[in-house]
Motif scaffolding. Structure first.
Motif, PDB file in Angstrom:
ATOM      1  N   LYS A  32     -93.354  73.582 -30.196  1.00 41.93           N
ATOM      2  CA  LYS A  32     -92.366  74.047 -29.217  1.00 41.93           C
ATOM      3  C   LYS A  32     -90.998  74.217 -29.882  1.00 41.93           C
ATOM      4  N   VAL A  33     -90.627  73.248 -30.732  1.00 42.82           N
ATOM      5  CA  VAL A  33     -89.359  73.369 -31.463  1.00 42.82           C
ATOM      6  C   VAL A  33     -89.372  74.636 -32.314  1.00 42.82           C
ATOM      7  N   ALA A  34     -90.494  74.851 -33.015  1.00 45.91           N
ATOM      8  CA  ALA A  34     -90.600  76.028 -33.887  1.00 45.91           C
ATOM      9  C   ALA A  34     -90.411  77.319 -33.099  1.00 45.91           C
ATOM     10  N   LYS A  35     -91.051  77.409 -31.942  1.00 44.63           N
ATOM     11  CA  LYS A  35     -90.927  78.617 -31.125  1.00 44.63           C
ATOM     12  C   LYS A  35     -89.497  78.785 -30.619  1.00 44.63           C
ATOM     13  N   ASP A  42     -96.893  76.456 -37.803  1.00 45.08           N
ATOM     14  CA  ASP A  42     -97.655  75.802 -38.869  1.00 45.08           C
ATOM     15  C   ASP A  42     -96.727  75.297 -39.981  1.00 45.08           C
ATOM     16  N   TYR A  43     -95.735  76.086 -40.302  1.00 44.89           N
ATOM     17  CA  TYR A  43     -94.783  75.693 -41.348  1.00 44.89           C
ATOM     18  C   TYR A  43     -93.970  74.486 -40.909  1.00 44.89           C
ATOM     19  N   VAL A  44     -93.485  74.500 -39.676  1.00 45.27           N
ATOM     20  CA  VAL A  44     -92.666  73.391 -39.168  1.00 45.27           C
ATOM     21  C   VAL A  44     -93.488  72.117 -39.076  1.00 45.27           C
ATOM     22  N   ILE A  45     -94.704  72.219 -38.580  1.00 46.42           N
ATOM     23  CA  ILE A  45     -95.561  71.037 -38.456  1.00 46.42           C
ATOM     24  C   ILE A  45     -95.828  70.421 -39.825  1.00 46.42           C
ATOM     25  N   ALA A  46     -96.157  71.259 -40.810  1.00 48.28           N
ATOM     26  CA  ALA A  46     -96.445  70.754 -42.158  1.00 48.28           C
ATOM     27  C   ALA A  46     -95.222  70.099 -42.784  1.00 48.28           C
ATOM     28  N   ALA A  47     -94.048  70.643 -42.508  1.00 41.95           N
ATOM     29  CA  ALA A  47     -92.823  70.145 -43.130  1.00 41.95           C
ATOM     30  C   ALA A  47     -92.315  68.859 -42.510  1.00 41.95           C
ATOM     31  N   THR A  48     -92.755  68.541 -41.293  1.00 42.89           N
ATOM     32  CA  THR A  48     -92.182  67.408 -40.564  1.00 42.89           C
ATOM     33  C   THR A  48     -93.036  66.150 -40.577  1.00 42.89           C
ATOM     34  N   HIS A  49     -94.294  66.257 -40.966  1.00 43.49           N
ATOM     35  CA  HIS A  49     -95.201  65.117 -40.814  1.00 43.49           C
ATOM     36  C   HIS A  49     -94.744  63.914 -41.634  1.00 43.49           C
ATOM     37  N   GLY A  50     -94.722  62.757 -40.970  1.00 41.17           N
ATOM     38  CA  GLY A  50     -94.412  61.506 -41.645  1.00 41.17           C
ATOM     39  C   GLY A  50     -92.937  61.259 -41.874  1.00 41.17           C
ATOM     40  N   PHE A  60     -83.894  71.613 -39.293  1.00 42.90           N
ATOM     41  CA  PHE A  60     -84.266  72.845 -38.610  1.00 42.90           C
ATOM     42  C   PHE A  60     -83.230  73.308 -37.577  1.00 42.90           C
ATOM     43  N   LYS A  61     -82.331  72.408 -37.190  1.00 38.99           N
ATOM     44  CA  LYS A  61     -81.263  72.775 -36.259  1.00 38.99           C
ATOM     45  C   LYS A  61     -79.923  72.354 -36.845  1.00 38.99           C
ATOM     46  N   PRO A  62     -79.522  72.976 -37.944  1.00 42.89           N
ATOM     47  CA  PRO A  62     -78.300  72.559 -38.635  1.00 42.89           C
ATOM     48  C   PRO A  62     -77.032  72.753 -37.815  1.00 42.89           C
ATOM     49  N   GLU A 196     -80.803  80.346 -14.080  1.00 43.42           N
ATOM     50  CA  GLU A 196     -81.542  79.173 -13.621  1.00 43.42           C
ATOM     51  C   GLU A 196     -82.980  79.530 -13.287  1.00 43.42           C
ATOM     52  N   LYS A 197     -83.177  80.687 -12.664  1.00 38.76           N
ATOM     53  CA  LYS A 197     -84.537  81.123 -12.361  1.00 38.76           C
ATOM     54  C   LYS A 197     -85.344  81.301 -13.643  1.00 38.76           C
ATOM     55  N   ALA A 198     -84.741  81.919 -14.649  1.00 39.57           N
ATOM     56  CA  ALA A 198     -85.441  82.136 -15.916  1.00 39.57           C
ATOM     57  C   ALA A 198     -85.782  80.809 -16.574  1.00 39.57           C
ATOM     58  N   GLU A 199     -84.848  79.866 -16.533  1.00 36.18           N
ATOM     59  CA  GLU A 199     -85.116  78.566 -17.135  1.00 36.18           C
ATOM     60  C   GLU A 199     -86.221  77.838 -16.391  1.00 36.18           C
ATOM     61  N   GLN A 200     -86.211  77.936 -15.056  1.00 39.51           N
ATOM     62  CA  GLN A 200     -87.256  77.280 -14.277  1.00 39.51           C
ATOM     63  C   GLN A 200     -88.619  77.865 -14.594  1.00 39.51           C
ATOM     64  N   HIS A 201     -88.696  79.196 -14.721  1.00 38.67           N
ATOM     65  CA  HIS A 201     -89.973  79.832 -15.043  1.00 38.67           C
ATOM     66  C   HIS A 201     -90.467  79.389 -16.426  1.00 38.67           C
ATOM     67  N   ALA A 202     -89.556  79.301 -17.394  1.00 39.12           N
ATOM     68  CA  ALA A 202     -89.936  78.860 -18.738  1.00 39.12           C
ATOM     69  C   ALA A 202     -90.411  77.417 -18.709  1.00 39.12           C
ATOM     70  N   LEU A 203     -89.746  76.591 -17.925  1.00 35.70           N
ATOM     71  CA  LEU A 203     -90.139  75.192 -17.801  1.00 35.70           C
ATOM     72  C   LEU A 203     -91.529  75.064 -17.195  1.00 35.70           C
ATOM     73  N   GLU A 204     -91.789  75.831 -16.137  1.00 35.76           N
ATOM     74  CA  GLU A 204     -93.091  75.778 -15.487  1.00 35.76           C
ATOM     75  C   GLU A 204     -94.196  76.246 -16.431  1.00 35.76           C
ATOM     76  N   ALA A 205     -93.918  77.279 -17.220  1.00 38.64           N
ATOM     77  CA  ALA A 205     -94.920  77.760 -18.170  1.00 38.64           C
ATOM     78  C   ALA A 205     -95.235  76.698 -19.207  1.00 38.64           C
ATOM     79  N   TRP A 206     -94.200  76.002 -19.679  1.00 43.71           N
ATOM     80  CA  TRP A 206     -94.416  74.921 -20.642  1.00 43.71           C
ATOM     81  C   TRP A 206     -95.260  73.812 -20.024  1.00 43.71           C
TER      82      TRP A 206
END
Length: 356
Positions: A32-35, A42-50, A60-62, A196-206
């Motif tokens: 989710k962070v990567a998106k 895949d790159y973010v997951i591999a880079a963050t493990h452990g 990733f969020k400088p 707010e509507k757009a954020e709510q829709h994105a939240l519901e999809a997640w």
């Protein structure tokens, strides 16, 4: 098959991938962070493990400022626990209704809007506000029919400010320019409501996606027996997870976090894994030399941290293939903790037997 025996004074456990398996939830959270930042999951997951979430998020969020990073870590770790619990709690979510007006939020029990406070608090820092509920500045008894159809300018302004503050889309410097212009105020209110509507829709999809897969936390093979075989006060947990995530994972599988649980947000730590600091601090808090301890780890960065601490490191192949951790310096590599036995000798030492 052969068995190797050695002695130690105490045990230092990593958590995720060693005691618990929450890899599916963790990877979903990093995906989710990567998106969100437009990176390959895949790159973010591999880079963050452990590694610590604070280190990964800083990388990733400088753009995050020092005073923002702590809350960002908390939000991220809340999302891990949400992914872990989503299917069990909300596996039969009701799809969003056709009426998507924010004046009438979805309230069907079990639907995305009713998931509980933990996720809601991670999305917004202020309480929900339903547009149109702010009372006008005059008393209700003085209302006319026209007042009901068209709220007063003061009411619309206050409502707009509340919505904008919630979504952080309001620029305070614009207020003096628009405060006397009702149309400008209404335009800002409409834009805020649309966001707010757009954020709510994105939240519901997640929420719906999270509930579609079983990512629940599980205890790994041999862990319960190993913990039960170690005397109280002779083992600790040193994890790259912060307290919210670490305690949440352990409690979900019935592991009581030991008194010495070193988490990534411990202010005494100067560095996280692969630096040895977490294990050195855990050993110190137990009252033993790290060189007289056993470290159980699963990730390359964690194994390197254990080796650097001077401890005897047992690597478990519960999250990585053997080929991925063979060159990290572990003294022993086993399939899982079922291959290791621990018993206390009469002189108090802990005797370990490792099946190789």
């Amino acid at each position: 098959m052969s068995t190797h025996t050695f002695y130690a004074d105490a045990v230092l456990f990593d958590m995720d991938g060693t005691l618990t398996d929450s890899i599916a939830a963790v990877e979903a959270a990093w995906s989710k962070v990567a998106k969100d930042i437009g990176q390959d999951p895949d790159y973010v997951i591999a880079a963050t493990h452990g590694k610590r979430a604070v280190d990964n998020l800083s990388h990733f969020k400088p753009h995050l400022k020092d005073h923002e990073i702590e809350r960002e870590v908390e939000r991220f770790e809340e999302s891990i626990l949400y992914f872990a619990d989503a299917q069990g709690l909300h596996g039969h979510l009701v799809p969003p209704r056709e009426d998507d007006s924010v004046d009438s939020p979805i309230s069907t029990p079990g639907s995305p809007i009713d998931i509980g406070s933990s996720l809601s608090s991670s999305i917004a820092d202020t309480p929900d506000l339903t547009p149109g509920t702010s009372a006008p500045l005059s008393r209700a008894s003085s209302f006319k029919a026209s007042d009901v159809r068209r709220p007063s300018f003061g009411a619309r302004l206050r409502n707009m400010l509340s919505l904008a503050a919630r979504l952080r889309v309001y620029d305070e410097e614009q207020l003096p320019e628009t405060i006397g212009d009702e149309d400008a105020v209404q335009d800002m209110a409409d834009a805020t409501e649309k966001n707010e509507k757009a954020e709510q829709h994105a939240l519901e999809a997640w929420q719906l996606e999270a509930a579609s897969v079983d990512r629940s936390v599980r205890i790994l093979p041999g862990v319960r027996k190993m913990i039960d075989s170690i005397p109280a006060g002779r083992y600790a947990v040193a994890t790259s997870g912060a307290k919210t995530y670490a305690y949440g994972c352990m409690k979900r599988v019935g592991i009581q976090p030991p008194p010495v649980t070193i988490t990534a947000d411990d202010k005494r730590l100067k560095a996280g894994k692969p630096a040895p600091d977490p294990f050195l601090l855990a050993a110190e808090c137990l009252g033993y030399e790290a060189s007289r301890c056993v470290v159980f780890e699963d990730s390359p960065s964690g194994i390197r941290a254990g080796v650097a601490s001077g401890a005897t490191v047992i690597a478990v192949c519960t999250s990585h293939e053997r080929s991925k951790i063979e060159g990290c310096g572990a003294h022993y590599i086993v399939e899982n903790m079922e291959k290791v036995q621990c018993e206390q000798e009469e002189d108090g030492r802990l005797k370990f037997s490792v099946e190789l």
